[in-house]
Scaffold this active site. Sequence first.
Site, PDB file in Angstrom:
ATOM      1  CD  GLN A 139       1.256  42.437 -61.428  1.00 35.12           C
ATOM      2  OE1 GLN A 139       0.696  41.705 -60.599  1.00 35.12           O
ATOM      3  NE2 GLN A 139       2.160  43.321 -61.060  1.00 35.12           N
ATOM      4  CB  CYS A 175       5.500  51.527 -63.143  1.00 40.34           C
ATOM      5  SG  CYS A 175       6.549  51.738 -61.717  1.00 40.34           S
ATOM      6  CE  LYS A 192       5.946  42.483 -60.569  1.00 41.14           C
ATOM      7  NZ  LYS A 192       5.807  43.659 -59.710  1.00 41.14           N
ATOM      8  CG  HIS A 244       5.136  47.933 -65.366  1.00 38.72           C
ATOM      9  ND1 HIS A 244       6.457  48.231 -65.557  1.00 38.72           N
ATOM     10  CD2 HIS A 244       4.930  47.958 -64.032  1.00 38.72           C
ATOM     11  CE1 HIS A 244       7.033  48.441 -64.376  1.00 38.72           C
ATOM     12  NE2 HIS A 244       6.129  48.281 -63.433  1.00 38.72           N
ATOM     13  CG  ASP A 285       4.792  42.478 -68.654  1.00 40.80           C
ATOM     14  OD1 ASP A 285       4.969  41.606 -67.777  1.00 40.80           O
ATOM     15  OD2 ASP A 285       4.820  43.700 -68.411  1.00 40.80           O
TER      16      ASP A 285
HETATM   17  N1  7TS Z   1       5.349  44.290 -66.003  1.00 40.53           N
HETATM   18  C1  7TS Z   1       4.308  44.316 -65.156  1.00 40.53           C
HETATM   19  C2  7TS Z   1       2.933  44.032 -65.671  1.00 40.53           C
HETATM   20  C3  7TS Z   1       4.538  44.581 -63.797  1.00 40.53           C
HETATM   21  O1  7TS Z   1       3.507  44.584 -62.956  1.00 40.53           O
HETATM   22  C4  7TS Z   1       5.845  44.851 -63.340  1.00 40.53           C
HETATM   23  C5  7TS Z   1       6.136  45.241 -61.919  1.00 40.53           C
HETATM   24  C6  7TS Z   1       6.893  44.766 -64.278  1.00 40.53           C
HETATM   25  C7  7TS Z   1       6.605  44.502 -65.594  1.00 40.53           C
HETATM   26  C8  7TS Z   1       8.319  44.944 -63.864  1.00 40.53           C
HETATM   27  O2  7TS Z   1       8.694  43.869 -63.054  1.00 40.53           O
HETATM   28  P1  7TS Z   1      10.097  43.857 -62.293  1.00 40.53           P
HETATM   29  O3  7TS Z   1      10.019  42.655 -61.414  1.00 40.53           O
HETATM   30  O4  7TS Z   1      11.148  43.757 -63.322  1.00 40.53           O
HETATM   31  O5  7TS Z   1      10.161  45.150 -61.533  1.00 40.53           O
HETATM   32  N2  7TS Z   1       5.043  45.854 -61.279  1.00 40.53           N
HETATM   33  C9  7TS Z   1       5.067  46.543 -60.107  1.00 40.53           C
HETATM   34  C10 7TS Z   1       3.911  47.089 -59.540  1.00 40.53           C
HETATM   35  O6  7TS Z   1       2.796  46.994 -60.014  1.00 40.53           O
HETATM   36  N3  7TS Z   1       4.253  47.702 -58.393  1.00 40.53           N
HETATM   37  O7  7TS Z   1       5.576  47.564 -58.212  1.00 40.53           O
HETATM   38  C11 7TS Z   1       6.084  46.854 -59.270  1.00 40.53           C
END
Ligand code: 7TS
Length: 400
Positions: free
Chosen positions: A196, A358, A219, A116, A193
């Site tokens: 997910q 992303c 999430k 990501h 990271d």
């Molecule tokens: N890393 C991964 C693997 C992610 O899926 C996401 C967000 C992030 C980092 C960033 O997380 P945040 O909570 O700081 O935004 N992924 C997604 C997605 O897949 N669709 O919208 C956000």
Amino acid sequence: MTAKRADFPLLASSPGLHYLDSAATSQKPRAVLDAMMHYYTHDNANPHRGAYALSARATDRYHQARETIAAFVGVRDSACLIFTRGTTESLNLVATAWGRANVGRDDEIVITGLEHHANFVPWQQLANAVGAKLRICDVTADGRVDIDQFRTLVGPRTKVAAFNHVSNALGTINPVREMIAIAHAAGAIVVCDGAQAAPHLPLDIDALGADFYAFSGHKMLGPMGCGVLVGKRAVLEAMPPYQTGGDMIEYVADDRSTWNVLPHKFEAGTPNVADAVGLAAACDYLQQLGMADVRAHEQTLTALATERLLAIPEVAVYGPPPAERSGVVSFTVGQIHPHDLATILDELDVCIRAGHHCAQPLMRRLNLPATARASFYVYNSEADVDALVAGVQRAREVFG
Ligand code: 7TS
């Protein structure tokens, strides 16, 4: 598996809604909303500051939330669990505070093509700023990290290896134990990271052994605005703080300062107590479901959706087989643009995400401009798979 749609006020009040975008953010159970409301109606004050009972109660709630979340994700030393705004902030904290202090010219940073942007751009920017070399591990045609190449990329110059536990765009579950062992054998630190992974897999962060592990509360049934960075104590103690200000200091002289103990050293300013309380309630909710059952439920739906989508002409599903993915199905339907597909599905009250997720470096490597992505979670059922499949069939009719 006892997650009931009725536990989720938004879903309960929208009976026809098929929410298949939990990889972007999850819906929230009433238990989480109630815990946050309870905090604000009974316990709210600025923690760590007031000498009065209410402030002590707020401090206690914040501390309790940290303990609950740490226990849920397998962190024994809860002072090493730092609250952030989310995975993005957690990863920027590491790349900036640890990175600037430890990575220099000609050092190497290894990441993968499966990241990501939140675990790609901070390392790219660090490398550009300090003159380090960014090495990007290839992705196989079926959406896995090329582990043989990873082994050759990590070497004596590697200061840090950063990779996701589970891919957001494809759902690939990476062999992180093996990757951590490879990086540690080369003397590199590991940043994982887990955005997910924490919502979808049984997790024992201490046992995994990454030096840093990041995830987001929103999430995993918790509120937006609260995430986590877990670090190894020795690494956290040796590195400088990320932000400075209230709460994170021990003593401020006119010309220099010393830092508070963990976790406060990395939590400058008034903390986000209510959201931490909400995230702890989310962990309690998931704990009651049992993460092994959460995983099994998602696997069933992911396998079913994959099988039924692949039975439709012109559908392609990306990534490894369902058993090696989280609850994500990333797909295309012939020449129909994923955004058009998402629009047709939306008309049928089916929410999916379309685009590059992303993960532009990944899409380039797979030679895909975009995919449609359906992602499943605890409140989804076969009825959602039915609606998804019906929507894809409808899109094929509309676009001939
Ligand atoms: N890393 C991964 C693997 C992610 O899926 C996401 C967000 C992030 C980092 C960033 O997380 P945040 O909570 O700081 O935004 N992924 C997604 C997605 O897949 N669709 O919208 C956000």
